[in-house]
Write a protein that holds these residues in place. Structure first.
Motif, short mmCIF file in Angstrom:
data_model
loop_
_atom_site.label_atom_id
_atom_site.label_comp_id
_atom_site.label_asym_id
_atom_site.label_seq_id
_atom_site.Cartn_x
_atom_site.Cartn_y
_atom_site.Cartn_z
N ILE A 143 -51.89 -5.29 73.64
CA ILE A 143 -52.12 -6.48 74.45
C ILE A 143 -52.35 -6.13 75.93
O ILE A 143 -51.70 -5.23 76.46
N HIS A 144 -53.27 -6.81 76.52
CA HIS A 144 -53.62 -6.69 77.94
C HIS A 144 -54.17 -5.31 78.32
O HIS A 144 -54.42 -5.05 79.49
N GLY A 145 -54.28 -4.41 77.35
CA GLY A 145 -54.91 -3.12 77.64
C GLY A 145 -54.00 -1.92 77.54
O GLY A 145 -54.43 -0.80 77.83
N MET A 146 -52.72 -2.13 77.14
CA MET A 146 -51.86 -0.95 76.97
C MET A 146 -51.55 -0.75 75.49
O MET A 146 -51.19 -1.70 74.79
N SER A 147 -51.68 0.50 75.06
CA SER A 147 -51.49 0.79 73.64
C SER A 147 -50.07 0.46 73.19
O SER A 147 -49.11 0.62 73.95
N CYS A 148 -49.97 0.03 71.95
CA CYS A 148 -48.64 -0.14 71.32
C CYS A 148 -48.05 1.26 71.12
O CYS A 148 -48.76 2.26 71.19
N ASP A 149 -46.76 1.28 70.80
CA ASP A 149 -46.12 2.54 70.45
C ASP A 149 -46.49 2.82 68.99
O ASP A 149 -45.80 2.40 68.06
N MET A 150 -47.62 3.48 68.79
CA MET A 150 -48.22 3.51 67.45
C MET A 150 -47.50 4.42 66.45
O MET A 150 -47.53 4.14 65.26
N ASP A 151 -46.87 5.51 66.91
CA ASP A 151 -46.26 6.42 65.93
C ASP A 151 -45.21 5.71 65.07
O ASP A 151 -45.30 5.75 63.83
N PRO A 152 -44.20 5.06 65.68
CA PRO A 152 -43.24 4.37 64.82
C PRO A 152 -43.87 3.27 63.97
O PRO A 152 -43.49 3.07 62.82
N ILE A 153 -44.86 2.60 64.52
CA ILE A 153 -45.52 1.52 63.75
C ILE A 153 -46.18 2.11 62.50
O ILE A 153 -46.02 1.60 61.38
N MET A 154 -46.90 3.22 62.70
CA MET A 154 -47.59 3.84 61.56
C MET A 154 -46.57 4.41 60.57
O MET A 154 -46.77 4.31 59.35
N ASP A 155 -45.48 4.99 61.09
CA ASP A 155 -44.46 5.56 60.18
C ASP A 155 -43.86 4.46 59.29
O ASP A 155 -43.74 4.64 58.08
N ILE A 156 -43.50 3.34 59.93
CA ILE A 156 -42.88 2.24 59.17
C ILE A 156 -43.85 1.75 58.08
O ILE A 156 -43.49 1.58 56.92
N ALA A 157 -45.10 1.54 58.50
CA ALA A 157 -46.08 0.97 57.56
C ALA A 157 -46.43 1.97 56.46
O ALA A 157 -46.47 1.63 55.28
N ARG A 158 -46.68 3.23 56.85
CA ARG A 158 -47.06 4.25 55.87
C ARG A 158 -45.96 4.44 54.83
O ARG A 158 -46.23 4.62 53.65
#
Ligand SMILES: Cc1ncc(COP(=O)(O)O)c(C=O)c1O
Length: 418
Positions: A143-158
């Motif tokens: 949102i607004h141009g700053m990346s989410c904290d993607m590593d934990p998000i991908m770990d949880i989803a994967r």
């Protein structure tokens, strides 16, 4: 000629002709060439192909499929990932409505996840708690141009076999651990609507590393017809004694980018990096001194993230409520009035958070969202500068002086209240 000036006649040099989106005489020529080609609708057109391959170069990998809007990119991504009616899609509680509208439009069910009050992005801890067995996809919004904290998000989803879509509508060029947003998940969706860092007026695209998903998306954008990248002809055939021609093979719609929009945007990618850098340079002094500015809350990107400042959200620390004995709504309105008097526009952009918006209330569940971190973070904050603000990024000195004025007015306002 500066970005604020305009001329009605296209020149010969690569001259800036339009205030915003930034258009040059090259862009005008590209549009005229497209018009003269007569190729004003269809898929696999040369100009669409040129834009998509250019965007792939810019990403340094992946497959790009252009779409008619950012909302449609999200819808197509959901369909390509096999999301169907009644499937649950997790979305952050604060974003533009389109993020949750895309699942709704295909009959799926958005379910909201609280955001982090500092970054305004989806909160990985809340996401972990929301990851129920009926969840079929997650949309993470930078949102607004700053990346989410993607590593934990991908770990949880994967770990649960759930695909992730990034909504990068506001984050063109943002990085996470030196990697481009859009390529951090299964599919990244971008908008090219007029307020974005590069713009086709309206339009969008998606990017994925998976060639099979890209092909699915391409077909879905073109009525579910089997659709190669370019230059194809359908052949008439026979099956079981009847004629077969242009057979729709899967669910799809008319989600293609208009070729005139592709012509308009295809050279703009090269302006993006300097634009982002000038915004980051202008914001640096404000971020460096934020702790000394009374009650100012502003998102500070971590060293492994970049912020491309599509929107500048500022918040008033809740300590001010006790300090001045005033409700937050009054504090915020008073500050916005002071900013407006000094020529600094501000907007709530969209409010309240999605689970409290009329259309999404039926999907809000039993949780009292007025107690959520997201609601509190949106109630004390607002966006500074108006929709034309990316234009200011063309002029680093103007941008820097606006940011410094913001700081001054903010400080003076709270000193006068004391
Ligand atoms: C976060 C977010 N997602 C999706 C969209 C939808 O993009 P579009 O307007 O191109 O459909 C927007 C548009 O501004 C947005 O800000």
């Amino acid at each position: 000629m500066t970005a604020n000036q305009s001329s009605s006649t296209p020149g010969t040099a690569n001259q800036t002709l339009n205030a915003w989106p930034l258009l040059t005489s090259e862009n005008f020529k590209d549009v005229i060439t497209c018009m003269s080609s007569g190729e004003l609708s269809g898929s696999g057109l040369a100009v669409i192909n040129a834009f998509e391959r250019r965007a792939e170069n810019w990403f340094g990998g992946g497959h790009v499929v252009s779409t008619s809007s950012g909302t449609d990119a999200l819808t197509v991504a959901l369909l390509a990932l096999g999301i169907r009616p009644h499937d649950v899609v997790l979305v952050p509680s604060y974003t533009w409505g389109a993020t949750a509208m895309a699942p709704l439009l295909i009959g799926a069910t958005p379910r909201f996840v609280d955001i982090d009050r500092n970054s305004y992005n989806i909160d990985p801890e809340a996401l972990t708690k929301a990851m129920a067995p009926d969840v079929k996809a997650v949309i993470a919004v930078h949102i607004h141009g700053m990346s989410c904290d993607m590593d934990p998000i991908m770990d949880i989803a994967r770990s649960r076999g759930v695909p992730v879509i990034e909504d990068c509508a506001q984050a063109h060029g943002a990085l996470y651990k030196n990697r481009q947003v859009g390529l951090l998940s299964d599919m990244g969706c971008f908008s090219m609507q007029k307020s974005k860092h590069f713009s086709a007026g309206d339009g969008g695209f998606l990017v994925t590393r998976d060639p099979v998903l890209a092909q699915q998306a391409r077909n879905i954008c073109n009525f579910g017809l089997p659709t190669p990248k370019q230059n194809y002809r359908f052949e008439e055939g026979q099956r079981d004694g009847y004629a077969v021609y242009r057979e729709c093979e899967q669910i799809g719609g008319m989600y293609r980018l208009n070729p005139l929009s592709a012509a308009l945007v295809k050279d703009q990618l090269e302006h993006l990096q300097p634009r982002i850098e000038s915004l980051q340079a202008a914001m640096a002094p404000l971020l460096a001194t934020a702790a000394q500015i009374p009650f100012l809350q502003i998102t500070q990107p971590a060293p492994h993230q970049t912020h491309v400042w599509h929107k500048i959200r500022v918040g008033i620390g809740y300590e001010a409520v006790d300090h001045y004995g005033m409700p937050m709504a009054d504090l915020r309105q008073g500050l916005r009035n002071s900013l407006a008097k000094s020529g600094i526009a501000s907007t709530l952009w969209t409010a309240p958070i999605l689970p409290l918006q009329k259309v999404f209330r039926p999907y809000a569940g039993t949780f009292d969202w007025t107690k959520s971190a997201g609601h509190l973070a949106i109630e004390n904050s607002f966006i500074v500068f108006d929709e034309k603000y990316p234009l200011i990024a063309q002029e680093p000195a103007t941008m820097a002086s606006l940011v410094s004025k913001l700081r001054q007015v903010w400080t003076d306002h709270f000193s006068a209240l004391a």
